[in-house]
Motif scaffolding. Sequence first.
Motif, short mmCIF file in Angstrom:
data_model
loop_
_atom_site.label_atom_id
_atom_site.label_comp_id
_atom_site.label_asym_id
_atom_site.label_seq_id
_atom_site.Cartn_x
_atom_site.Cartn_y
_atom_site.Cartn_z
N LEU A 166 7.59 -6.50 7.51
CA LEU A 166 7.20 -5.45 6.57
C LEU A 166 8.36 -4.50 6.36
CD1 LEU A 166 3.72 -4.43 8.04
CD2 LEU A 166 4.16 -5.95 6.10
N ARG A 185 5.51 -7.61 11.61
CA ARG A 185 4.13 -7.49 11.17
C ARG A 185 3.22 -7.65 12.39
NH1 ARG A 185 2.95 -10.06 5.30
NH2 ARG A 185 1.11 -8.83 4.85
N GLY A 244 0.82 -1.21 0.00
CA GLY A 244 0.00 0.00 0.00
C GLY A 244 0.84 1.25 0.00
N SER A 245 0.18 2.35 -0.33
CA SER A 245 0.83 3.66 -0.33
C SER A 245 0.12 4.57 0.64
CB SER A 245 0.75 4.31 -1.72
OG SER A 245 1.40 3.51 -2.67
C1 PZK Z 1 0.61 -1.14 8.84
N1 PZK Z 1 0.11 0.79 7.91
C2 PZK Z 1 0.09 2.19 7.53
C3 PZK Z 1 -0.06 2.42 5.05
C4 PZK Z 1 2.59 2.97 4.82
C5 PZK Z 1 2.02 2.70 6.06
N2 PZK Z 1 3.95 -3.25 11.87
C6 PZK Z 1 2.82 -3.28 11.09
N3 PZK Z 1 2.14 -4.42 10.97
C7 PZK Z 1 1.05 -4.48 10.20
N4 PZK Z 1 0.58 -3.43 9.54
C8 PZK Z 1 1.20 -2.24 9.60
C9 PZK Z 1 2.36 -2.12 10.39
C10 PZK Z 1 3.08 -0.89 10.53
N5 PZK Z 1 3.63 0.10 10.62
C11 PZK Z 1 0.95 0.17 8.74
N6 PZK Z 1 -0.76 -0.07 7.45
C12 PZK Z 1 -0.49 -1.28 8.00
C13 PZK Z 1 0.70 2.44 6.19
C14 PZK Z 1 0.51 2.68 3.80
C15 PZK Z 1 1.85 2.97 3.69
F1 PZK Z 1 3.89 3.20 4.73
#
Ligand code: PZK
Length: 287
Positions: A24, A83, A9-10
Motif C-alpha cells: 500500500l 498490506r 480510500g481517503s
Molecule cells: C489500512 N487504513 C486507514 C484509511 C488512509 C488510511 N498496512 C495496512 N494494511 C491494510 N490496511 C491498512 C494498512 C495501513 N496503514 C489503513 N485503512 C486500511 C486509512 C484511509 C486513508 F491513509
Amino acid sequence: MPETAVHLGSGKVRELYALDEERLLLVASDRISTFDVVLPTEIPDKGRVLTGLSAFWFARTGHIVPNHLLELRDDGRSLVCRRLEMLPVEVVVRGYLSGSGWKDYLATGAVCGHPLPAGLAESARLPAPIVTPATKAASGHDENIDAATASELVGADRWAEAERVALALYAFASAHAEARGIVLADTKFELGLDQEGTLVLGDEALTPDSSRFWPAATYAPGGAQPSYDKQYVRDYCERLGWDKTDPGPEVPADVVAGTRARYVEAFELLTGLAFDDYLADPQAVLR
Ligand code: PZK
C-alpha cells in the motif's frame, strides 16, 4: 515500468492507495482538521512532518514490534507499506487523563473499565499508563470499549499481545519525548496481522495526529492542556466564534505560519534532525 496506484480510500487528512497485492501507499496531505472538521486552508509541509515522524518511530521501535514500513519515498510525505489484515480495534494508550478518558472518569470514576484513584484532576498523570481500546463506530467516530469487548473482537491472547506491545511502545516513545520537552499524553496504535499471522504495527505511529502532544514546559494538571501543534488554529477558531460545523473557516497566514512552525519544532525536537535536512534527504530520519 511505472507503478499504477489504485486509490483505496481517503482519511480526513490522508490518502490510501494499493500498489499491488502486497503493498500500500499511505500519502499524508497538508490538510488539518480541528474540532473534527477539515479546514479549507492547508499547513505547508504538515504531511511531511507527520510522515517523517512516523518513519522515525518505525525505524526505532522494531525491537518492540515489527511494523509495516517498507519504504519512505523521497517526496517525504508517502510511505510504502506491507498490506496487513487490520485488527478491528484501535489500541489507545493513555498516560494522562484527557479527552474522552477524562469524560469517562468524571462520569464513572473509571476509563474503559480501568478503575482510577478518586480526586484526579483533568490532565493528571495516571499512576501507570492504561490501554483503552476503541472501535470505529458507524458515525465514523471512535467509540471506547472495554478489554472484554476487545478480547471478543480479536481473541484474548491476541488482545493481551496488543496491550503488551502498545504499553511498551508508549513507554519507549513517552520517555524519548518527555526528555525532549514534549509530553506524549496519549496515542493511538493500529495493529494488523501479516500473512504469517504475526502482529505488526501499521498506520501512522506516534504523530501529533494520532497522539496528544503537550508542551512539557507549561504542563499543569487541573484543566485542558494546550495542544503542541494545533493550539493556534483552535484559538483562532474560538476567537472567530465559528459554530464548528462543516465548512470550517479559512485560516489567516500568520496562524498558518505559527502552526507550521509548531509542527516543524515537534519534528526537530523528537528526531534531533533539522527539518530542512529532512526535506533535502528524507532517508536521514531512518538513520
Ligand atoms: C489500512 N487504513 C486507514 C484509511 C488512509 C488510511 N498496512 C495496512 N494494511 C491494510 N490496511 C491498512 C494498512 C495501513 N496503514 C489503513 N485503512 C486500511 C486509512 C484511509 C486513508 F491513509
